[in-house]
Design a protein around this motif. Structure first.
Motif, PDB file in Angstrom:
ATOM      1  N   THR A 123     -29.779  57.539  54.159  1.00 13.95           N
ATOM      2  CA  THR A 123     -28.506  57.901  54.779  1.00 13.95           C
ATOM      3  C   THR A 123     -27.932  56.661  55.461  1.00 13.95           C
ATOM      4  O   THR A 123     -28.635  55.661  55.670  1.00 13.95           O
ATOM      5  N   ASP A 124     -26.676  56.724  55.849  1.00  6.80           N
ATOM      6  CA  ASP A 124     -26.057  55.604  56.564  1.00  6.80           C
ATOM      7  C   ASP A 124     -26.786  55.332  57.872  1.00  6.80           C
ATOM      8  O   ASP A 124     -26.977  54.173  58.262  1.00  6.80           O
ATOM      9  N   GLU A 125     -27.218  56.402  58.540  1.00  4.12           N
ATOM     10  CA  GLU A 125     -27.947  56.248  59.798  1.00  4.12           C
ATOM     11  C   GLU A 125     -29.288  55.537  59.568  1.00  4.12           C
ATOM     12  O   GLU A 125     -29.665  54.641  60.331  1.00  4.12           O
ATOM     13  N   GLN A 126     -30.001  55.920  58.519  1.00  4.26           N
ATOM     14  CA  GLN A 126     -31.278  55.273  58.195  1.00  4.26           C
ATOM     15  C   GLN A 126     -31.064  53.794  57.849  1.00  4.26           C
ATOM     16  O   GLN A 126     -31.821  52.935  58.279  1.00  4.26           O
ATOM     17  N   ARG A 127     -30.032  53.514  57.091  1.00  4.59           N
ATOM     18  CA  ARG A 127     -29.723  52.122  56.728  1.00  4.59           C
ATOM     19  C   ARG A 127     -29.457  51.275  57.974  1.00  4.59           C
ATOM     20  O   ARG A 127     -29.946  50.158  58.085  1.00  4.59           O
ATOM     21  N   ALA A 128     -28.708  51.824  58.911  1.00  2.56           N
ATOM     22  CA  ALA A 128     -28.392  51.093  60.138  1.00  2.56           C
ATOM     23  C   ALA A 128     -29.664  50.832  60.947  1.00  2.56           C
ATOM     24  O   ALA A 128     -29.864  49.721  61.469  1.00  2.56           O
ATOM     25  N   LYS A 129     -30.539  51.843  61.052  1.00  3.12           N
ATOM     26  CA  LYS A 129     -31.784  51.679  61.799  1.00  3.12           C
ATOM     27  C   LYS A 129     -32.692  50.647  61.132  1.00  3.12           C
ATOM     28  O   LYS A 129     -33.308  49.813  61.810  1.00  3.12           O
TER      29      LYS A 129
END
Length: 149
Positions: A123-129
């Motif tokens: 997800t975009d959130e996982q990518r950012a983390k």
């Protein structure tokens, strides 16, 4: 000049181990002890065959359970002498690899394998983390290497 491949390193390292007769299992054990490298018979025996075809090693005899033992030839000794710099570079890199493994590199490598296998589902959130984690880790590593805190 292009750097030798992993297989190229293994050939010269195996050749260097054969000043005393050894069988394939002995070679695998010695590579693991010295450099943390775990090779399969499917990797070692083709290397031995290649070195033998090149005249750099020969069969020294057949031991228990019909295991062939291999030993370096005069041509192989000459080859090692002529390629001493490559041998030292291979040893240096493999010692560094062993330390990398001892520092947790094997676990890190496994985590990257998992990441590469699931990158399409992130997800975009996982990518950012993950981006934050990796850039922070790289920064921390550089600080440690520079002697910082």
């Amino acid at each position: 000049m292009e750097r030798p491949s992993f297989k190229g390193y293994m050939k010269i390292l195996v050749l260097d181990l054969l000043h005393e007769p050894k069988h394939g299992y002995g070679i695998m054990s010695e590579l693991e002890r010295l450099y943390g490298i775990r090779l399969s018979a499917g990797t070692v025996y083709p290397i031995l065959s290649s070195l033998r075809r090149s005249g750099l090693i020969e069969v020294a005899g057949t031991g228990a359970r019909e295991r062939k033992t291999y030993v370096i030839t005069e041509k192989g000794r000459k080859y090692l002498k002529e390629h001493a710099g490559e041998l030292e570079e291979a040893k240096r890199r493999m010692r560094a690899y062993k330390v990398f493994l001892e520092l947790g590199g094997d676990e890190l490598r496994a985590a990257f394998r998992e990441l590469f296998g699931s990158v399409d589902e992130l997800t975009d959130e996982q990518r950012a983390k993950i981006r934050e984690l990796l850039t922070g880790c790289a920064r921390e590593l550089r600080l440690i290497l520079l002697g910082g805190e």
